[in-house]
Design a protein around this motif. Sequence first.
Motif, PDB file in Angstrom:
ATOM      1  N   ALA A   1     -58.698  21.741 -40.694  1.00  0.00           N
ATOM      2  CA  ALA A   1     -59.930  22.421 -40.286  1.00  0.00           C
ATOM      3  C   ALA A   1     -60.137  23.698 -41.098  1.00  0.00           C
ATOM      4  CB  ALA A   1     -59.874  22.750 -38.798  1.00  0.00           C
ATOM      5  N   SER A   2     -59.052  24.443 -41.308  1.00  0.00           N
ATOM      6  CA  SER A   2     -59.139  25.667 -42.095  1.00  0.00           C
ATOM      7  C   SER A   2     -59.544  25.360 -43.532  1.00  0.00           C
ATOM      8  CB  SER A   2     -57.786  26.388 -42.066  1.00  0.00           C
ATOM      9  OG  SER A   2     -57.836  27.586 -42.803  1.00  0.00           O
TER      10      SER A   2
ATOM     11  N   THR B   1     -67.057  33.543 -41.364  1.00  0.00           N
ATOM     12  CA  THR B   1     -66.581  33.812 -40.009  1.00  0.00           C
ATOM     13  C   THR B   1     -65.729  32.666 -39.482  1.00  0.00           C
ATOM     14  OG1 THR B   1     -68.492  35.216 -39.507  1.00  0.00           O
ATOM     15  CG2 THR B   1     -67.292  34.297 -37.636  1.00  0.00           C
ATOM     16  N   LEU B   2     -66.208  31.442 -39.668  1.00  0.00           N
ATOM     17  CA  LEU B   2     -65.487  30.275 -39.173  1.00  0.00           C
ATOM     18  C   LEU B   2     -64.178  30.060 -39.933  1.00  0.00           C
ATOM     19  CD1 LEU B   2     -68.498  27.833 -38.692  1.00  0.00           C
ATOM     20  CD2 LEU B   2     -67.062  28.796 -36.883  1.00  0.00           C
ATOM     21  N   TYR B   3     -64.202  30.304 -41.230  1.00  0.00           N
ATOM     22  CA  TYR B   3     -62.976  30.145 -42.019  1.00  0.00           C
ATOM     23  C   TYR B   3     -61.913  31.140 -41.573  1.00  0.00           C
ATOM     24  CZ  TYR B   3     -59.870  30.435 -46.112  1.00  0.00           C
ATOM     25  OH  TYR B   3     -58.775  30.483 -46.943  1.00  0.00           O
ATOM     26  N   GLU B   4     -62.294  32.393 -41.436  1.00  0.00           N
ATOM     27  CA  GLU B   4     -61.319  33.409 -41.019  1.00  0.00           C
ATOM     28  C   GLU B   4     -60.789  33.109 -39.625  1.00  0.00           C
ATOM     29  OE1 GLU B   4     -61.698  37.981 -39.772  1.00  0.00           O
ATOM     30  OE2 GLU B   4     -61.915  37.671 -41.949  1.00  0.00           O
ATOM     31  N   ASN B   5     -61.687  32.756 -38.712  1.00  0.00           N
ATOM     32  CA  ASN B   5     -61.269  32.465 -37.341  1.00  0.00           C
ATOM     33  C   ASN B   5     -60.289  31.304 -37.289  1.00  0.00           C
ATOM     34  OD1 ASN B   5     -62.203  30.578 -34.728  1.00  0.00           O
ATOM     35  ND2 ASN B   5     -61.762  32.717 -34.257  1.00  0.00           N
ATOM     36  N   THR B   6     -60.581  30.236 -38.018  1.00  0.00           N
ATOM     37  CA  THR B   6     -59.724  29.055 -37.987  1.00  0.00           C
ATOM     38  C   THR B   6     -58.427  29.274 -38.757  1.00  0.00           C
ATOM     39  OG1 THR B   6     -61.727  27.696 -37.859  1.00  0.00           O
ATOM     40  CG2 THR B   6     -59.676  26.561 -38.363  1.00  0.00           C
TER      41      THR B   6
ATOM     42  N   GLY C   1     -66.979  30.329 -27.036  1.00  0.00           N
ATOM     43  CA  GLY C   1     -68.164  30.395 -27.877  1.00  0.00           C
ATOM     44  C   GLY C   1     -68.046  29.652 -29.185  1.00  0.00           C
ATOM     45  N   GLY C   2     -67.306  28.544 -29.186  1.00  0.00           N
ATOM     46  CA  GLY C   2     -67.180  27.742 -30.390  1.00  0.00           C
ATOM     47  C   GLY C   2     -66.149  28.242 -31.379  1.00  0.00           C
ATOM     48  N   CYS C   3     -65.390  29.284 -31.007  1.00  0.00           N
ATOM     49  CA  CYS C   3     -64.360  29.829 -31.897  1.00  0.00           C
ATOM     50  C   CYS C   3     -63.045  29.977 -31.136  1.00  0.00           C
ATOM     51  CB  CYS C   3     -64.779  31.203 -32.439  1.00  0.00           C
ATOM     52  SG  CYS C   3     -66.168  31.149 -33.591  1.00  0.00           S
ATOM     53  N   TYR C   4     -61.957  30.079 -31.876  1.00  0.00           N
ATOM     54  CA  TYR C   4     -60.658  30.297 -31.267  1.00  0.00           C
ATOM     55  C   TYR C   4     -60.533  31.766 -30.865  1.00  0.00           C
ATOM     56  CZ  TYR C   4     -59.566  25.773 -33.295  1.00  0.00           C
ATOM     57  OH  TYR C   4     -59.599  24.446 -33.630  1.00  0.00           O
ATOM     58  N   VAL C   5     -59.926  32.002 -29.734  1.00  0.00           N
ATOM     59  CA  VAL C   5     -59.688  33.375 -29.283  1.00  0.00           C
ATOM     60  C   VAL C   5     -58.535  33.942 -30.094  1.00  0.00           C
ATOM     61  CG1 VAL C   5     -59.020  34.843 -27.338  1.00  0.00           C
ATOM     62  CG2 VAL C   5     -60.537  32.880 -26.968  1.00  0.00           C
ATOM     63  N   ARG C   6     -58.756  35.067 -30.710  1.00  0.00           N
ATOM     64  CA  ARG C   6     -57.737  35.660 -31.569  1.00  0.00           C
ATOM     65  C   ARG C   6     -56.532  36.098 -30.734  1.00  0.00           C
ATOM     66  NH1 ARG C   6     -59.827  40.661 -34.692  1.00  0.00           N
ATOM     67  NH2 ARG C   6     -61.162  39.037 -35.576  1.00  0.00           N
ATOM     68  N   PRO C   7     -55.336  35.666 -31.097  1.00  0.00           N
ATOM     69  CA  PRO C   7     -54.135  36.078 -30.364  1.00  0.00           C
ATOM     70  C   PRO C   7     -53.968  37.597 -30.402  1.00  0.00           C
ATOM     71  CG  PRO C   7     -53.646  34.210 -31.792  1.00  0.00           C
ATOM     72  CD  PRO C   7     -55.019  34.690 -32.159  1.00  0.00           C
TER      73      PRO C   7
ATOM     74  N   ALA D   1     -60.703  41.827 -46.351  1.00  0.00           N
ATOM     75  CA  ALA D   1     -61.539  40.833 -47.026  1.00  0.00           C
ATOM     76  C   ALA D   1     -60.831  39.500 -47.244  1.00  0.00           C
ATOM     77  CB  ALA D   1     -62.033  41.385 -48.362  1.00  0.00           C
ATOM     78  N   ASP D   2     -59.526  39.536 -47.502  1.00  0.00           N
ATOM     79  CA  ASP D   2     -58.824  38.274 -47.758  1.00  0.00           C
ATOM     80  C   ASP D   2     -57.907  37.873 -46.610  1.00  0.00           C
ATOM     81  OD1 ASP D   2     -56.900  40.226 -48.160  1.00  0.00           O
ATOM     82  OD2 ASP D   2     -55.933  39.182 -49.819  1.00  0.00           O
ATOM     83  N   LEU D   3     -58.244  38.303 -45.394  1.00  0.00           N
ATOM     84  CA  LEU D   3     -57.464  37.901 -44.223  1.00  0.00           C
ATOM     85  C   LEU D   3     -57.406  36.384 -44.107  1.00  0.00           C
ATOM     86  CD1 LEU D   3     -55.992  38.188 -41.521  1.00  0.00           C
ATOM     87  CD2 LEU D   3     -58.212  38.653 -40.433  1.00  0.00           C
ATOM     88  N   ALA D   4     -58.537  35.717 -44.304  1.00  0.00           N
ATOM     89  CA  ALA D   4     -58.576  34.259 -44.153  1.00  0.00           C
ATOM     90  C   ALA D   4     -57.623  33.576 -45.130  1.00  0.00           C
ATOM     91  CB  ALA D   4     -60.000  33.748 -44.361  1.00  0.00           C
TER      92      ALA D   4
END
Length: 220
Positions: free
Chosen positions: A22-23, A83-88, A118-124, A186-189
Amino acid sequence: MSNPTTAWFDTLTASVQALGAASREYRMAERAAHNALWNTDPTRLLPVNGAVSVPRRDSVRPHHDALHQLRSLHTEMLQRTKTLYENTAVAYAHGAATALHSVLLGERPHYVELRRRGGCYVRPTGALPDLRPLLNEWAGNSRLATLREQVIEREHARAVVEDFEFFADLAGCVIPEWSRASEQAADLADRAHAYGETAESALYFVLLTGRTPRDPEDGR
């Protein structure tokens, strides 16, 4: 949710693999959106100046209008895919780390457990676990530890960015702390995705080599 006919390690590794897949999908989509936006960059592309007459207004320039509309769409797509890439990717990192840590402690989880909203993973809320003492026989231990520190630094930077987000949106408001944190986050994902892949490799190593405490029920 578990299937009694399926081994716990099969469903666990499939769970981690699915997060990684998915990521990667979101990463490819983010790259594609970036390229599409670049293709409509007005500083690079010379629009055709031809115009057409439109009732109730003087005229419209079709090529200019098309580039404007497409740039707006591509900008929205890029923001959303980022947003989706970083979240996943962050979910992948934490999910793989949690699965690996559990197995190293002798547990047998069937799936990665994550919360969604809301369609995203909850950040630990917690930091990635330090697995160095439990992986001292694995060749990739140092790389995993380095990636862990990089992810933790960037997660902290992302939290700083979000704390200052309201003030940074104010016209003419420049906050040095926000700028520095934004650059670092910026490069967290990418860092999180790399950590997830490395932790997934470590998980395979642990499962294939049996470097885990034995279950008392095994009788060994």
